[in-house]
Design a protein around this motif. Structure first.
Motif, PDB file in Angstrom:
ATOM      1  N   ALA A  97      36.845  60.372  64.697  1.00 29.07           N
ATOM      2  CA  ALA A  97      35.835  60.153  65.729  1.00 29.07           C
ATOM      3  C   ALA A  97      35.763  58.658  66.016  1.00 29.07           C
ATOM      4  O   ALA A  97      36.250  57.836  65.241  1.00 29.07           O
ATOM      5  N   LEU A  98      35.092  58.302  67.106  1.00 26.82           N
ATOM      6  CA  LEU A  98      35.027  56.910  67.521  1.00 26.82           C
ATOM      7  C   LEU A  98      34.160  56.046  66.615  1.00 26.82           C
ATOM      8  O   LEU A  98      34.563  54.970  66.193  1.00 26.82           O
ATOM      9  N   TRP A  99      32.959  56.496  66.289  1.00 28.51           N
ATOM     10  CA  TRP A  99      31.986  55.680  65.565  1.00 28.51           C
ATOM     11  C   TRP A  99      32.017  55.941  64.061  1.00 28.51           C
ATOM     12  O   TRP A  99      32.174  57.079  63.631  1.00 28.51           O
ATOM     13  N   PRO A 100      31.823  54.887  63.251  1.00 26.95           N
ATOM     14  CA  PRO A 100      31.816  55.053  61.787  1.00 26.95           C
ATOM     15  C   PRO A 100      30.793  56.084  61.311  1.00 26.95           C
ATOM     16  O   PRO A 100      31.064  56.799  60.346  1.00 26.95           O
ATOM     17  N   LEU A 101      29.672  56.172  61.964  1.00 26.64           N
ATOM     18  CA  LEU A 101      28.657  57.163  61.584  1.00 26.64           C
ATOM     19  C   LEU A 101      29.191  58.584  61.761  1.00 26.64           C
ATOM     20  O   LEU A 101      28.857  59.480  60.992  1.00 26.64           O
ATOM     21  N   GLN A 102      30.045  58.774  62.735  1.00 26.01           N
ATOM     22  CA  GLN A 102      30.605  60.091  63.015  1.00 26.01           C
ATOM     23  C   GLN A 102      31.824  60.418  62.158  1.00 26.01           C
ATOM     24  O   GLN A 102      32.098  61.580  61.889  1.00 26.01           O
ATOM     25  N   ASN A 103      32.575  59.399  61.758  1.00 27.60           N
ATOM     26  CA  ASN A 103      33.845  59.665  61.075  1.00 27.60           C
ATOM     27  C   ASN A 103      33.822  59.400  59.571  1.00 27.60           C
ATOM     28  O   ASN A 103      34.845  59.466  58.914  1.00 27.60           O
ATOM     29  N   GLY A 104      32.656  59.077  59.022  1.00 26.94           N
ATOM     30  CA  GLY A 104      32.545  58.832  57.589  1.00 26.94           C
ATOM     31  C   GLY A 104      33.132  57.513  57.132  1.00 26.94           C
ATOM     32  O   GLY A 104      33.330  57.296  55.942  1.00 26.94           O
ATOM     33  N   GLY A 105      33.387  56.618  58.080  1.00 25.14           N
ATOM     34  CA  GLY A 105      34.044  55.363  57.736  1.00 25.14           C
ATOM     35  C   GLY A 105      33.114  54.183  57.541  1.00 25.14           C
ATOM     36  O   GLY A 105      33.583  53.045  57.471  1.00 25.14           O
ATOM     37  N   GLU A 106      31.823  54.426  57.414  1.00 28.16           N
ATOM     38  CA  GLU A 106      30.887  53.304  57.234  1.00 28.16           C
ATOM     39  C   GLU A 106      31.216  52.450  56.006  1.00 28.16           C
ATOM     40  O   GLU A 106      31.252  51.217  56.125  1.00 28.16           O
ATOM     41  N   PRO A 107      31.458  53.045  54.822  1.00 29.60           N
ATOM     42  CA  PRO A 107      31.784  52.190  53.673  1.00 29.60           C
ATOM     43  C   PRO A 107      33.051  51.359  53.904  1.00 29.60           C
ATOM     44  O   PRO A 107      33.073  50.169  53.589  1.00 29.60           O
ATOM     45  N   ALA A 108      34.079  51.948  54.474  1.00 30.90           N
ATOM     46  CA  ALA A 108      35.319  51.205  54.716  1.00 30.90           C
ATOM     47  C   ALA A 108      35.074  50.064  55.695  1.00 30.90           C
ATOM     48  O   ALA A 108      35.553  48.941  55.485  1.00 30.90           O
ATOM     49  N   ALA A 109      34.328  50.325  56.764  1.00 32.05           N
ATOM     50  CA  ALA A 109      34.041  49.274  57.742  1.00 32.05           C
ATOM     51  C   ALA A 109      33.199  48.159  57.122  1.00 32.05           C
ATOM     52  O   ALA A 109      33.483  46.968  57.315  1.00 32.05           O
ATOM     53  N   LEU A 110      32.168  48.525  56.381  1.00 36.87           N
ATOM     54  CA  LEU A 110      31.315  47.510  55.759  1.00 36.87           C
ATOM     55  C   LEU A 110      32.083  46.673  54.737  1.00 36.87           C
ATOM     56  O   LEU A 110      31.952  45.448  54.699  1.00 36.87           O
ATOM     57  N   TYR A 111      32.869  47.322  53.883  1.00 36.88           N
ATOM     58  CA  TYR A 111      33.660  46.575  52.903  1.00 36.88           C
ATOM     59  C   TYR A 111      34.640  45.639  53.609  1.00 36.88           C
ATOM     60  O   TYR A 111      34.833  44.503  53.200  1.00 36.88           O
TER      61      TYR A 111
END
Length: 150
Positions: A97-111
């Motif tokens: 998905a486009l947004w980290p909230l939608q694709n579960g990628g928040e930890p990866a993006a924040l790190y």
């Protein structure tokens, strides 16, 4: 001593470095050694050695996290860790998905962004790099040997 934002900055940066590195190292330790709940998706187990890309990511997480916590080679360890997390975000999460909230990628993006910040700013206070460089500055230069060209 008067407390100000400028005097607190290196200490707050050091706290940020230690906490971020510790959490990252714990994530790697979980995947490599099965501690703290084990690797995600393996029901408390470990990732098979050499498995691409998970095992290599876990090695970067563990070693990079420990180095960042210690403040040893912080800029290089943080840059490699940042790149690893950017790779994880774009190769795994962004496809979903486009947004980290939608694709579960928040930890990866924040790190990725947190380690990029550390790569640019350096380790702050309480880093082994600072202790070693201070010791090198205090050590007198060795005298030239007799008979050697100057």
């Amino acid at each position: 001593m008067r407390l100000s934002a400028d005097t607190a900055k290196p200490h707050v940066l050091a706290l940020f470095r230690v906490v971020t590195g510790l959490l990252f190292a714990c994530h790697g330790a979980a995947s490599l050694f099965g501690v703290l709940g084990g690797a995600a998706g393996t029901h408390g187990g470990t990732l098979p050695a050499g498995a691409w890309p998970g095992w290599y990511a876990a090695v970067i997480q563990f070693i990079g996290g420990v180095l960042v916590v210690l403040g040893l080679g912080t800029r290089a360890a943080a840059l490699i860790s940042s790149g690893s997390m950017a790779y994880a975000y774009f190769s795994v999460h962004a496809k979903l998905a486009l947004w980290p909230l939608q694709n579960g990628g928040e930890p990866a993006a924040l790190y990725s962004w947190a380690f990029l910040l550390l790569a640019v700013t350096g380790p702050g206070a309480w880093a082994l790099d600072g202790i070693f460089s201070a010791a090198r500055r205090r050590r007198p230069a060795a005298p030239a040997e007799a008979g050697s060209p100057a």
